[in-house]
Design a protein around this motif. Structure first.
Motif, mmCIF file in Angstrom:
data_model
loop_
_atom_site.group_PDB
_atom_site.id
_atom_site.type_symbol
_atom_site.label_atom_id
_atom_site.label_comp_id
_atom_site.label_asym_id
_atom_site.label_seq_id
_atom_site.Cartn_x
_atom_site.Cartn_y
_atom_site.Cartn_z
ATOM 1 N N GLY A 1 33.338 41.578 35.381
ATOM 2 C CA GLY A 1 34.697 42.928 35.640
ATOM 3 C C GLY A 1 35.909 42.187 35.359
ATOM 4 N N ILE A 2 36.063 41.167 35.082
ATOM 5 C CA ILE A 2 37.789 40.883 34.307
ATOM 6 C C ILE A 2 37.045 40.260 32.876
ATOM 7 C CG2 ILE A 2 39.810 39.581 34.578
ATOM 8 C CD1 ILE A 2 39.673 40.221 37.656
ATOM 9 N N PHE A 3 37.578 40.160 31.985
ATOM 10 C CA PHE A 3 37.299 38.856 30.489
ATOM 11 C C PHE A 3 38.683 37.791 30.232
ATOM 12 C CE2 PHE A 3 33.650 41.972 30.386
ATOM 13 C CZ PHE A 3 32.887 41.076 30.050
ATOM 14 N N LYS A 4 38.797 37.108 30.534
ATOM 15 C CA LYS A 4 39.873 36.718 29.565
ATOM 16 C C LYS A 4 39.525 35.886 28.370
ATOM 17 C CE LYS A 4 40.182 31.725 31.029
ATOM 18 N NZ LYS A 4 41.122 30.584 31.935
ATOM 19 N N LYS A 5 40.651 35.955 27.375
ATOM 20 C CA LYS A 5 41.033 35.699 26.249
ATOM 21 C C LYS A 5 42.174 34.677 26.432
ATOM 22 C CE LYS A 5 41.407 36.396 21.313
ATOM 23 N NZ LYS A 5 41.995 38.171 20.035
ATOM 24 N N ILE A 6 41.777 33.086 26.010
ATOM 25 C CA ILE A 6 43.489 32.756 26.677
ATOM 26 C C ILE A 6 43.956 32.786 24.805
ATOM 27 C CG2 ILE A 6 43.839 30.015 26.599
ATOM 28 C CD1 ILE A 6 41.528 29.619 28.158
ATOM 29 N N ALA B 1 42.785 41.367 39.836
ATOM 30 C CA ALA B 1 42.779 40.615 39.184
ATOM 31 C C ALA B 1 43.856 39.597 38.764
ATOM 32 C CB ALA B 1 42.537 41.343 37.942
ATOM 33 N N LEU B 2 45.084 39.699 38.759
ATOM 34 C CA LEU B 2 46.064 38.642 38.667
ATOM 35 C C LEU B 2 45.553 37.620 39.728
ATOM 36 C CD1 LEU B 2 47.860 40.896 37.686
ATOM 37 C CD2 LEU B 2 49.982 40.058 38.005
ATOM 38 N N ALA B 3 45.385 37.413 40.488
ATOM 39 C CA ALA B 3 45.139 36.377 41.356
ATOM 40 C C ALA B 3 43.436 35.359 40.486
ATOM 41 C CB ALA B 3 45.736 36.543 42.764
ATOM 42 N N LYS B 4 42.729 36.414 40.202
ATOM 43 C CA LYS B 4 41.636 35.814 40.669
ATOM 44 C C LYS B 4 41.470 35.012 38.688
ATOM 45 C CE LYS B 4 38.572 38.890 42.798
ATOM 46 N NZ LYS B 4 37.760 38.111 43.640
ATOM 47 N N LEU C 1 44.020 39.822 29.481
ATOM 48 C CA LEU C 1 42.629 40.013 30.110
ATOM 49 C C LEU C 1 42.278 41.330 30.059
ATOM 50 C CD1 LEU C 1 44.507 39.285 33.876
ATOM 51 C CD2 LEU C 1 43.268 37.376 32.052
ATOM 52 N N ILE C 2 40.953 41.890 30.124
ATOM 53 C CA ILE C 2 40.724 42.783 30.153
ATOM 54 C C ILE C 2 39.900 43.092 31.556
ATOM 55 C CG2 ILE C 2 39.043 44.443 28.810
ATOM 56 C CD1 ILE C 2 39.078 43.196 26.549
ATOM 57 N N VAL C 3 40.737 43.865 32.158
ATOM 58 C CA VAL C 3 40.083 43.960 33.493
ATOM 59 C C VAL C 3 39.636 45.967 33.776
ATOM 60 C CG1 VAL C 3 41.424 44.108 35.924
ATOM 61 C CG2 VAL C 3 42.383 42.979 34.341
ATOM 62 N N ASN D 1 39.652 55.052 37.711
ATOM 63 C CA ASN D 1 39.100 54.270 36.733
ATOM 64 C C ASN D 1 39.483 54.086 35.472
ATOM 65 O OD1 ASN D 1 36.494 54.926 38.484
ATOM 66 N ND2 ASN D 1 36.698 57.287 38.431
ATOM 67 N N ALA D 2 40.784 53.564 35.880
ATOM 68 C CA ALA D 2 41.239 53.228 34.274
ATOM 69 C C ALA D 2 40.813 51.636 34.160
ATOM 70 C CB ALA D 2 42.712 53.039 34.712
ATOM 71 N N THR D 3 40.849 50.953 32.733
ATOM 72 C CA THR D 3 40.257 49.374 33.051
ATOM 73 C C THR D 3 41.641 49.537 31.664
ATOM 74 O OG1 THR D 3 37.750 49.828 32.221
ATOM 75 C CG2 THR D 3 39.080 47.974 30.990
ATOM 76 N N LEU D 4 42.287 48.001 32.801
ATOM 77 C CA LEU D 4 43.655 47.981 32.429
ATOM 78 C C LEU D 4 43.575 46.871 30.977
ATOM 79 C CD1 LEU D 4 45.870 47.853 36.043
ATOM 80 C CD2 LEU D 4 45.398 50.137 33.769
ATOM 81 N N HIS D 5 44.553 46.189 30.538
ATOM 82 C CA HIS D 5 44.403 45.645 29.616
ATOM 83 C C HIS D 5 46.080 44.824 29.722
ATOM 84 C CE1 HIS D 5 41.817 46.805 25.762
ATOM 85 N NE2 HIS D 5 41.159 46.703 27.298
ATOM 86 N N VAL D 6 45.875 43.477 30.627
ATOM 87 C CA VAL D 6 47.022 43.110 30.390
ATOM 88 C C VAL D 6 46.577 41.111 30.630
ATOM 89 C CG1 VAL D 6 48.241 41.654 33.154
ATOM 90 C CG2 VAL D 6 46.795 43.531 33.165
ATOM 91 N N THR D 7 48.430 41.084 29.727
ATOM 92 C CA THR D 7 49.027 39.357 29.342
ATOM 93 C C THR D 7 49.592 38.851 30.004
ATOM 94 O OG1 THR D 7 49.421 40.936 26.615
ATOM 95 C CG2 THR D 7 49.837 38.481 27.128
ATOM 96 N N LEU D 8 48.882 37.660 30.814
ATOM 97 C CA LEU D 8 48.960 36.551 31.706
ATOM 98 C C LEU D 8 50.343 35.275 31.571
ATOM 99 C CD1 LEU D 8 49.773 37.170 34.023
ATOM 100 C CD2 LEU D 8 47.409 36.349 34.904
#
Length: 418
Positions: free
Chosen positions: A5-10, A58-61, A74-76, A99-106
């Motif tokens: 459900g959430i992929f994280k790229k450092i 996704a942010l808290a997780k 993050l690909i959410v 049903n949108a997938t988000l791309h989040v830079t955090l």
């Protein structure tokens, strides 16, 4: 989340190894876009409590997996964004389709660690400035602090150590409110913290006149505390055998005074500390071992008395058993263990201890009285037992009678037909 459900790229590695927890307050920067690059939300600096979350789940997780200074992409997937319903545009923020997938830079810029001092969220400590080293004070430590106490509306009701000499007090001596006492025990030298204390650990249900203002009944109070320095009591490993015995004796006497005052929780801590001073006595002389043995017996007996008062009967039983391993003819240990067994409804073992105690000391008035109490408890217990099983048998008999009654009309009808 282990479900794709959430992929994280450092993008930028963080510092150290710690990750924020649910109670911590984090300061982040983020930018959230749709897959086509459409910006839907962003912030150049935002603070929130991790457990409360912000924007989308996704942010808290993700934050709970990040280090200070870490920056990620993050690909959410929808289940950790806004799901099948999406989200309408809100003010300056764009709409998120269903049903949108988000791309989040955090980016996790920093965070303030918040700990639950009492493990029931009644006393919370937020670190505003980290302290030095690893040492923290414990019971009996003399601490020097600066603090300001405020009400919920910001009114200051006490201020210590700022305008004159530092405020000094000894931990676990009831010189400050309970919540402050417990929180200061978790602080390092140089640490600055905001401590939130609910009424049960502050001034309770009564109004309290303090130095600069009245604290109303049932008030949650806030203390900003700086731990300037502290002087711990000498540790056991820095003592020789005689010093350990003397320290144990002193702690035992402190415990006795607290027990007489009805402060059983505090008393038992003194007895436990006294025991720890002399627990390991392999290097003691024969005379010192004998002194240590007497202290161990007394401390465990007194601790067992505290546990009985606090209704911790299993621990009381264990402490008395430890005494009897050192002295199998100790009448007080047999007597107190019998009391614990009685409360645990183990009457046979209670009776065995009382009988043994009376063999050793036939004229002991307390033990004789306890034997009468035990016999009455057994009588009452047997009476309740008899009533309980009598009720079950009565219900079973009634049920059988009802079944028989229901069957009778069928037999009679068959008889008439014949």
């Amino acid at each position: 989340c282990k479900d794709g459900g959430i992929f994280k790229k450092i993008l930028v590695e963080g510092e150290k190894w710690e990750n924020p927890k649910d109670l911590d307050e984090v300061f982040v920067k983020y930018e959230a876009c749709l897959e086509d690059g459409t910006l839907v939300s962003q912030s150049g600096g935002l603070e929130f409590t991790v457990g409360d979350g912000y924007f989308c789940p996704a942010l808290a997780k993700a934050i709970k997996t990040m280090k200070k200074g870490e920056k990620v992409l993050l690909i959410v997937k929808p289940q950790y964004a806004f799901g099948e319903d999406g989200r309408p545009a809100l003010g300056s923020e764009g709409a998120v389709p269903p049903n949108a997938t988000l791309h989040v830079t955090l980016e996790l810029v920093s965070w303030k660690s918040v700990s639950d001092v009492t493990e029931n969220k009644k006393v919370l400590k937020k670190i505003l400035k980290e302290g030095e080293g690893y040492e923290r004070p414990d019971d009996g430590t003399i601490v020097q602090v600066k603090f300001i106490g405020k009400l919920e509306d910001g009114k200051i009701f006490v201020k210590k150590g700022h305008d004159d000499e530092l405020f000094e007090f000894k931990i676990d001596e009831e010189q400050v409110i309970d919540g402050l006492d417990k929180a200061v025990k978790t602080m390092k030298k140089g640490e600055l913290a905001l401590i939130t204390i609910q009424p049960g650990y502050a001034f309770g249900s009564s109004e309290s006149q303090q130095e600069l203002a009245v604290v109303p009944a049932n008030s949650t109070v806030y203390y900003e505390v700086e731990m300037v320095s502290f002087v711990k009591e000498k540790e056991s490993w820095d003592m020789n055998a005689q010093e350990k015995i003397e320290a144990a004796g002193k702690k035992k006497e402190e415990g006795n005074a607290l027990f007489k005052a009805g402060k059983y929780e505090r008393a038992l801590k003194r007895y436990e500390k006294a025991f720890r001073f002399i627990e390991y006595d392999s290097s003691f002389s024969d005379e010192e071992k004998q002194q240590a043995k007497l202290l161990k017996v007394t401390c465990n007996l007194n601790n067992a008395a505290c546990k009985l008062k606090l209704k911790d009967y299993k621990k009381a039983k264990k402490l008395c058993t430890e005494v009897l391993e050192l002295d199998d003819r100790n009448v007080k240990a047999l007597y107190r263990r019998a009391q614990a067994y009685m409360e645990l409804v183990d009457f046979d073992l209670a009776e065995a201890d009382i009988k043994k105690a009376l063999e050793i000391d036939p004229d002991n008035r307390d033990v004789k009285l306890e034997y009468r109490v035990l016999k009455e408890k057994i009588r009452q217990y047997n009476k309740k037992d008899a009533q309980f099983y009598g009720n079950i048998i009565a219900k079973m008999s009634k049920s059988e009678q009802e079944k028989a009654t229901k069957k009778e009309p069928r037999h009679m009808t068959i008889g008439r037909k014949v």
